[in-house]
Design a protein around this motif. Sequence first.
Motif, PDB file in Angstrom:
ATOM      1  N   THR A   1      -1.938   4.497  -5.199  1.00  0.00           N
ATOM      2  CA  THR A   1      -0.659   3.864  -6.219  1.00  0.00           C
ATOM      3  C   THR A   1      -1.258   3.133  -7.602  1.00  0.00           C
ATOM      4  O   THR A   1      -2.371   2.696  -7.050  1.00  0.00           O
TER       5      THR A   1
ATOM      6  N   ASN B   1      -4.428   4.211  -0.185  1.00  0.00           N
ATOM      7  CA  ASN B   1      -3.305   4.199  -1.369  1.00  0.00           C
ATOM      8  C   ASN B   1      -3.836   4.678  -2.042  1.00  0.00           C
ATOM      9  O   ASN B   1      -4.501   4.811  -3.147  1.00  0.00           O
TER      10      ASN B   1
ATOM     11  N   GLU C   1       3.847   3.687  -3.282  1.00  0.00           N
ATOM     12  CA  GLU C   1       4.390   2.413  -3.153  1.00  0.00           C
ATOM     13  C   GLU C   1       5.287   3.059  -4.346  1.00  0.00           C
ATOM     14  O   GLU C   1       5.046   2.280  -4.949  1.00  0.00           O
TER      15      GLU C   1
ATOM     16  N   TYR D   1       2.831  -5.169  -5.016  1.00  0.00           N
ATOM     17  CA  TYR D   1       3.609  -4.281  -4.234  1.00  0.00           C
ATOM     18  C   TYR D   1       3.234  -5.475  -2.712  1.00  0.00           C
ATOM     19  O   TYR D   1       2.136  -4.546  -1.703  1.00  0.00           O
TER      20      TYR D   1
ATOM     21  N   ASN E   1       9.094  -1.768  -5.802  1.00  0.00           N
ATOM     22  CA  ASN E   1       9.294  -2.860  -5.053  1.00  0.00           C
ATOM     23  C   ASN E   1      10.929  -3.558  -4.865  1.00  0.00           C
ATOM     24  O   ASN E   1      11.404  -4.545  -4.284  1.00  0.00           O
TER      25      ASN E   1
END
Length: 350
Positions: free
Chosen positions: A297, A295, A46, A305, A49
């Motif tokens: 991140t 995920n 990610e 996020y 944002n």
Amino acid sequence: MGLDREQIVELLNEKDPQVVSNLFAEAYRIKVETVGEEVYLRGLIEISNICRKNCLYCGIRSDNSTVNRYQLTKDEVLDAAKFAIDAGYGSIVIQGGERHDKAFARDIRKLIKKIKRLSRENPLGITLSLGEQPLEVYEDWFDAGAHRYLLRIETSDNQLYNMIHPSDPIHSFNSRVQALLDLKYTGYQVGTGVMIGLPFQTAGHLADDLLFFREFDIDMCGMGPYIEHSQTPMWSLRTLLLPPEERLSLSLKMVALLRLLMPDINIAATTAMQTLHPEGREMAIMAGANVVMPNMTIQQVRKEYKLYENKPGIEDDAAISKSRLEHFLNEKNIPIGWNRWGDSLRFRNR
Ligand code: SAH
Ligand code: SF4
């Protein structure tokens, strides 16, 4: 499979658990027969944002001033890519808010090139999910080495689309469709999807979404339940929503029906399903999904996020989320496509 709109609506409304479990089993069978038993992984990064848009459902919309905005550095993204290589994921997804400045387009191009160089010996598949962009930007990123793109239509109903987005030119349904056409024209494997259980959404809308996917001839699909977020305008409509378990069950039916309608595409078991049930992703796999996006991140920014609230795995690191899933797949004897791109069969056969 020759399901018509009426049959799809009927199955979406089906309450008999036996009929529903037969539907899932049939979708799973078709999946194994067509794209195989394997589940493919895409490590999710990610990247930022920061978003210029203001979608009425999304926690990181630009008007949400309670969010701490972040942008991962080049080295942080490269570290994540290295993690994916070492973990044998085979592919990564770079996802983030939508930005239109030239510096952003240039930085993403450079990153793609660096990741390609980094993974020379065992090339990582690169999927992007960075919103609507001009055709030239899509082409530039494709030339740099990205080959798959995820852009959800969110809903294929123009009117419902307008209800969940601000009415201004950067949130137009027509430009969303145009962006999907541009991606296809550029040569990407194109993934789209919808949110399920939106306020005012009917089974008829969802049946039309599935038919839209088939008509557009998509390569991949990621769809999941809509989950309300308290810092968004749509929070005020939460009393209109189906209970979480019904939203999940509807999402699983959507996965299964899409597998029957388009047997050779890639379908993701999405994180939003896991938000509504700890084993939501596993259930989606058993209903015909064949892709999971662990995920990756880094912890420091994960909590920033939040497209929706109660997102799972916020405290986990990439290896932990991976191992929980792996445990389930091992138990079920479902193989993981380690170190493979796991491209859409539909795309390859086209
Ligand atoms: N900005 C890019 C990618 C990040 S958003 C884009 O919009 O394409 C990725 C997806 O998150 C969106 O397509 C939307 O379907 C989903 N999403 C956003 N808010 C959500 C919510 N409240 N519940 C469920 N999904 C949501
Ligand atoms: Fe931005 Fe995507 Fe969220 Fe819309 S859904 S506000 S484009 S991050």
